[in-house]
Design an enzyme around this catalytic site. Structure first.
Site, PDB file in Angstrom:
ATOM      1  N   SER A   1      53.816  15.367 -13.063  1.00  0.00           N
ATOM      2  CA  SER A   1      52.884  16.274 -12.391  1.00  0.00           C
ATOM      3  C   SER A   1      52.343  17.334 -13.348  1.00  0.00           C
ATOM      4  CB  SER A   1      53.591  16.985 -11.232  1.00  0.00           C
ATOM      5  OG  SER A   1      53.919  16.037 -10.254  1.00  0.00           O
TER       6      SER A   1
ATOM      7  N   GLY B   1      -9.279   4.517   2.315  1.00  0.00           N
ATOM      8  CA  GLY B   1      -8.945   3.641   3.430  1.00  0.00           C
ATOM      9  C   GLY B   1      -8.134   2.421   2.993  1.00  0.00           C
TER      10      GLY B   1
ATOM     11  N   GLY C   1       4.049   0.580   2.079  1.00  0.00           N
ATOM     12  CA  GLY C   1       5.227   1.109   1.386  1.00  0.00           C
ATOM     13  C   GLY C   1       6.050   2.077   2.215  1.00  0.00           C
TER      14      GLY C   1
ATOM     15  N   TYR D   1      42.211  14.660 -11.408  1.00  0.00           N
ATOM     16  CA  TYR D   1      40.908  14.223 -11.915  1.00  0.00           C
ATOM     17  C   TYR D   1      41.110  13.182 -13.009  1.00  0.00           C
ATOM     18  CZ  TYR D   1      36.532  13.985 -14.435  1.00  0.00           C
ATOM     19  OH  TYR D   1      35.408  13.518 -15.046  1.00  0.00           O
TER      20      TYR D   1
ATOM     21  N   ASN E   1      51.956   5.339 -12.462  1.00  0.00           N
ATOM     22  CA  ASN E   1      51.952   6.419 -11.483  1.00  0.00           C
ATOM     23  C   ASN E   1      51.394   7.676 -12.123  1.00  0.00           C
ATOM     24  OD1 ASN E   1      53.190   7.235  -8.658  1.00  0.00           O
ATOM     25  ND2 ASN E   1      53.545   8.912 -10.105  1.00  0.00           N
TER      26      ASN E   1
ATOM     27  N   LEU F   1       0.836  -1.202   0.000  1.00  0.00           N
ATOM     28  CA  LEU F   1       0.000   0.000   0.000  1.00  0.00           C
ATOM     29  C   LEU F   1       0.871   1.252   0.000  1.00  0.00           C
ATOM     30  CD1 LEU F   1      -2.876  -0.922   2.476  1.00  0.00           C
ATOM     31  CD2 LEU F   1      -2.574  -1.510   0.053  1.00  0.00           C
ATOM     32  N   ALA F   2       0.683   2.070  -1.027  1.00  0.00           N
ATOM     33  CA  ALA F   2       1.525   3.263  -1.155  1.00  0.00           C
ATOM     34  C   ALA F   2       0.780   4.427  -1.794  1.00  0.00           C
ATOM     35  CB  ALA F   2       2.765   2.929  -1.976  1.00  0.00           C
TER      36      ALA F   2
ATOM     37  N   ARG G   1       2.131  14.999   5.605  1.00  0.00           N
ATOM     38  CA  ARG G   1       3.015  15.530   6.647  1.00  0.00           C
ATOM     39  C   ARG G   1       4.468  15.642   6.203  1.00  0.00           C
ATOM     40  NH1 ARG G   1       2.983  12.777  12.027  1.00  0.00           N
ATOM     41  NH2 ARG G   1       1.745  11.029  11.264  1.00  0.00           N
TER      42      ARG G   1
HETATM   43  C1  UD1 Z   1      -3.371   1.774   9.793  1.00  0.00           C
HETATM   44  C2  UD1 Z   1      -4.236   0.704  10.467  1.00  0.00           C
HETATM   45  C3  UD1 Z   1      -3.955   0.693  11.967  1.00  0.00           C
HETATM   46  C4  UD1 Z   1      -2.468   0.464  12.214  1.00  0.00           C
HETATM   47  C5  UD1 Z   1      -1.647   1.485  11.462  1.00  0.00           C
HETATM   48  C6  UD1 Z   1      -0.186   1.155  11.544  1.00  0.00           C
HETATM   49  C7  UD1 Z   1      -6.314   0.528   9.188  1.00  0.00           C
HETATM   50  C8  UD1 Z   1      -7.724   0.922   9.127  1.00  0.00           C
HETATM   51  N1  UD1 Z   1      -5.610   1.006  10.221  1.00  0.00           N
HETATM   52  O1  UD1 Z   1      -3.777   3.017  10.300  1.00  0.00           O
HETATM   53  O2  UD1 Z   1      -4.696  -0.315  12.596  1.00  0.00           O
HETATM   54  O3  UD1 Z   1      -2.201   0.523  13.583  1.00  0.00           O
HETATM   55  O4  UD1 Z   1      -2.007   1.510  10.073  1.00  0.00           O
HETATM   56  O5  UD1 Z   1       0.571   2.176  10.994  1.00  0.00           O
HETATM   57  O6  UD1 Z   1      -5.843  -0.214   8.359  1.00  0.00           O
HETATM   58  N2  UD1 Z   1      -3.093   3.758   2.222  1.00  0.00           N
HETATM   59  C9  UD1 Z   1      -3.488   3.706   0.905  1.00  0.00           C
HETATM   60  N3  UD1 Z   1      -4.743   4.098   0.575  1.00  0.00           N
HETATM   61  C10 UD1 Z   1      -5.635   4.539   1.495  1.00  0.00           C
HETATM   62  C11 UD1 Z   1      -5.224   4.585   2.858  1.00  0.00           C
HETATM   63  C12 UD1 Z   1      -3.945   4.191   3.175  1.00  0.00           C
HETATM   64  O7  UD1 Z   1      -2.710   3.301   0.037  1.00  0.00           O
HETATM   65  O8  UD1 Z   1      -6.750   4.856   1.108  1.00  0.00           O
HETATM   66  C13 UD1 Z   1      -1.748   3.327   2.580  1.00  0.00           C
HETATM   67  C14 UD1 Z   1      -0.862   4.470   3.085  1.00  0.00           C
HETATM   68  O9  UD1 Z   1      -0.131   5.021   2.000  1.00  0.00           O
HETATM   69  C15 UD1 Z   1       0.028   3.793   4.087  1.00  0.00           C
HETATM   70  C16 UD1 Z   1      -0.821   2.647   4.614  1.00  0.00           C
HETATM   71  O10 UD1 Z   1      -1.836   2.430   3.660  1.00  0.00           O
HETATM   72  O11 UD1 Z   1       1.173   3.236   3.492  1.00  0.00           O
HETATM   73  C17 UD1 Z   1      -1.429   2.940   5.977  1.00  0.00           C
HETATM   74  O12 UD1 Z   1      -2.230   4.055   5.900  1.00  0.00           O
HETATM   75  P1  UD1 Z   1      -2.396   5.054   7.108  1.00  0.00           P
HETATM   76  O13 UD1 Z   1      -3.334   6.123   6.715  1.00  0.00           O
HETATM   77  O14 UD1 Z   1      -1.056   5.456   7.589  1.00  0.00           O
HETATM   78  O15 UD1 Z   1      -3.100   4.081   8.171  1.00  0.00           O
HETATM   79  P2  UD1 Z   1      -3.507   4.449   9.618  1.00  0.00           P
HETATM   80  O16 UD1 Z   1      -4.826   5.147   9.594  1.00  0.00           O
HETATM   81  O17 UD1 Z   1      -2.377   5.107  10.296  1.00  0.00           O
END
Ligand code: UD1
Ligand code: CA
Length: 448
Positions: free
Chosen positions: A390, A79, A103, A351, A362, A11-12, A18
């Site tokens: 040199s 999500g 990721g 260089y 050398n 997931l990335a 931030r």
């Molecule tokens: C998630 C978990 C939480 C866990 C935490 C650990 C869920 C609902 N919650 O929370 O239980 O303790 O990670 O760090 O799974 N991402 C997507 N698409 C989205 C949302 C997220 O690709 O729509 C990816 C983000 O880029 C990231 C990862 O998923 O790499 C986690 O997302 P993030 O928003 O950090 O999750 P948390 O809400 O912190």
């Protein structure tokens, strides 16, 4: 490790707001390697059947970075559960287990993921294996709610949790191994009726339990599961990575005079009895043979250094360089795309670019290979046992034969035959008594 019938979804797609960056978060680097690159490195030894990286549609740089692995697009970040769902098409002809990793969590260990797969394969056949951790402060994380048998009952997100649930120290790292035969059916059932209004991947645990399946937890140290969400966390992750690499180098038989001031890249290979002085930085693609000495204040990337070579102090090795066994590269020497032969020496203020130097030659102080005419790069070839005086400028393309000598201060514009002497500088003219006369004249002028 044996071939696994499992695919990984990374997931990335998250924006990484931030980080306050124009780069996607997972393209930020630790030890010269992108966060997502670290995750792929960790997955590689598992022998997975497939890896799919879920990204947002505008993340071309991530798509390039993860190739040849495929990507799936998540247009809106609805999500983690929704994100996993976006990879479904890419895996529609695949029926094995699904491993979900993030990721932005670069340090997860291959052995930990292997332990999760082992747990999945245990006789009680858990539908989901979740990787748990015990952070000093678990707030913000989802909490793992266990049943009386120690098995996982459900995951509750921090925002949705009550006081009792928030008191649980066991937190969700986000990493999950899911039985492929039920994974998509569980994900289809997700909704977003919760505190964040998101499709939580974590809710599939409760669904699997409703279906009478068991779910299990495997634990790993929190440091292994650190996520990067800000520049401060990136710096902390870099520091942790460096500390680990310094320790590994020393444990493998290298001496680091001042470990805290040596910076390794993700792929730096260090031999035995290597000595690295203070303030040395390695970029990607460096391989150091045994008994090499790297003295203080060197910057080295894309270079292979054979055994017994001495580099620095104050040397810079750039990509495409190989330093032969026992060769010396001294202070204020820059070397790029150059093979320096065994036992050859370039010790001062030089260089060498796009150059081949034969064994035991050398290269005198202040030698410059003029490899660039403003449009093209050209090669310089110096044979073995040659001596470059040199302050020589070698105008490439040019060849200096084996055993040849180039006089100091020469500008070499054409090839020098083997064993010849090349002198290419203005002849010296001496005018006896000229200085005395000159001074007398100046003094008489002043009296006037
Ligand atoms: C998630 C978990 C939480 C866990 C935490 C650990 C869920 C609902 N919650 O929370 O239980 O303790 O990670 O760090 O799974 N991402 C997507 N698409 C989205 C949302 C997220 O690709 O729509 C990816 C983000 O880029 C990231 C990862 O998923 O790499 C986690 O997302 P993030 O928003 O950090 O999750 P948390 O809400 O912190
Ligand atoms: Ca996060």
């Amino acid at each position: 490790m044996p071939e696994l019938k499992a695919a990984a979804i990374v997931l990335a797609a998250g924006k990484g707001t931030r980080m306050k960056s124009n780069l996607p978060k997972v393209m930020h680097r630790i030890g010269g390697r992108s966060l997502i690159g670290h995750v792929l490195d960790c997955l590689a030894p598992l022998g997975l059947a497939r890896i799919v990286v879920v990204i947002a549609p505008d993340m071309d740089s991530v798509e390039k970075e993860v190739a040849p692995h495929g990507v799936a697009f998540q247009a809106e970040q609805l999500g983690t559960g929704h994100a996993v769902g976006c990879a479904r098409d890419a895996l529609k002809d695949f029926s094995g287990d699904v491993l979900v990793v993030y990721g932005d969590t670069p340090f997860v260990a291959t052995a930990t993921l292997q332990r999760m797969f082992d747990r999945r394969k245990a006789p009680d056949n858990p539908a989901i294996v979740v990787l748990g951790m015990r952070p000093t402060d678990p707030s913000g994380y989802g909490r793992l709610v266990l049943g009386p048998d120690g098995m996982l009952d459900r995951i509750v997100e921090h925002k949705d949790a009550n006081e009792t649930e928030r008191a649980i120290g066991l937190a969700n790292s986000g990493v999950m191994a899911i039985d492929g035969s039920v994974a998509w059916k569980l994900i289809e059932r997700l909704d977003n009726r919760n505190a964040k209004g998101e499709f939580y991947l974590t809710d599939i645990v409760a669904f699997a339990r409703e279906d009478g399946r068991r779910c299990a937890v495997v634990e790993a140290p929190h440091e292994e599961l650190l996520g990067v969400n800000s520049r401060t966390e990136l710096a902390a992750a870099e520091a942790m990575f460096q500390a680990r690499r310094r320790l590994a180098a020393m444990e493998n038989g290298a001496t680091l005079t001042d470990p805290a001031s040596v910076f390794f890249a993700a792929d730096t290979k260090v031999g035995r009895d290597v000595v690295i002085g203070p303030n040395v930085q390695f970029g990607l693609g460096v391989e150091i043979g045994d008994e090499v000495e790297i003295r203080a204040f060197c910057h080295i990337e894309g270079a292979t250094i054979a055994s017994g070579a001495i580099i620095g102090p104050f040397a810079r090795l750039r990509p495409g360089s190989t330093i032969g066994a026992g060769a010396h590269v001294g202070n204020f020497v820059e070397i790029k795309a150059t093979d320096l032969g065994a036992g050859a020496k370039a010790n001062h203020l030089t260089y060498l670019g796009d150059t081949t130097v034969g064994a035991k030659s050398n290269i005198g102080a202040g030698t410059i290979t003029c490899n660039y005419d403003g449009f093209n790069k050209s090669r310089t070839t110096i044979g073995s046992g040659a001596f470059i005086g040199s302050d020589t400028a070698l105008i490439a393309p040019v060849t200096v034969g084996d055993g040849a000598i180039v006089a100091a201060g020469s500008v070499i514009t054409h090839d020098v035959p083997p064993d010849a002497l090349a002198v290419a500088r203005g002849e010296q003219v001496d005018k006896p008594g000229w200085a005395t006369k000159f001074r007398a004249k100046q003094k008489s002028k002043k009296k006037d």
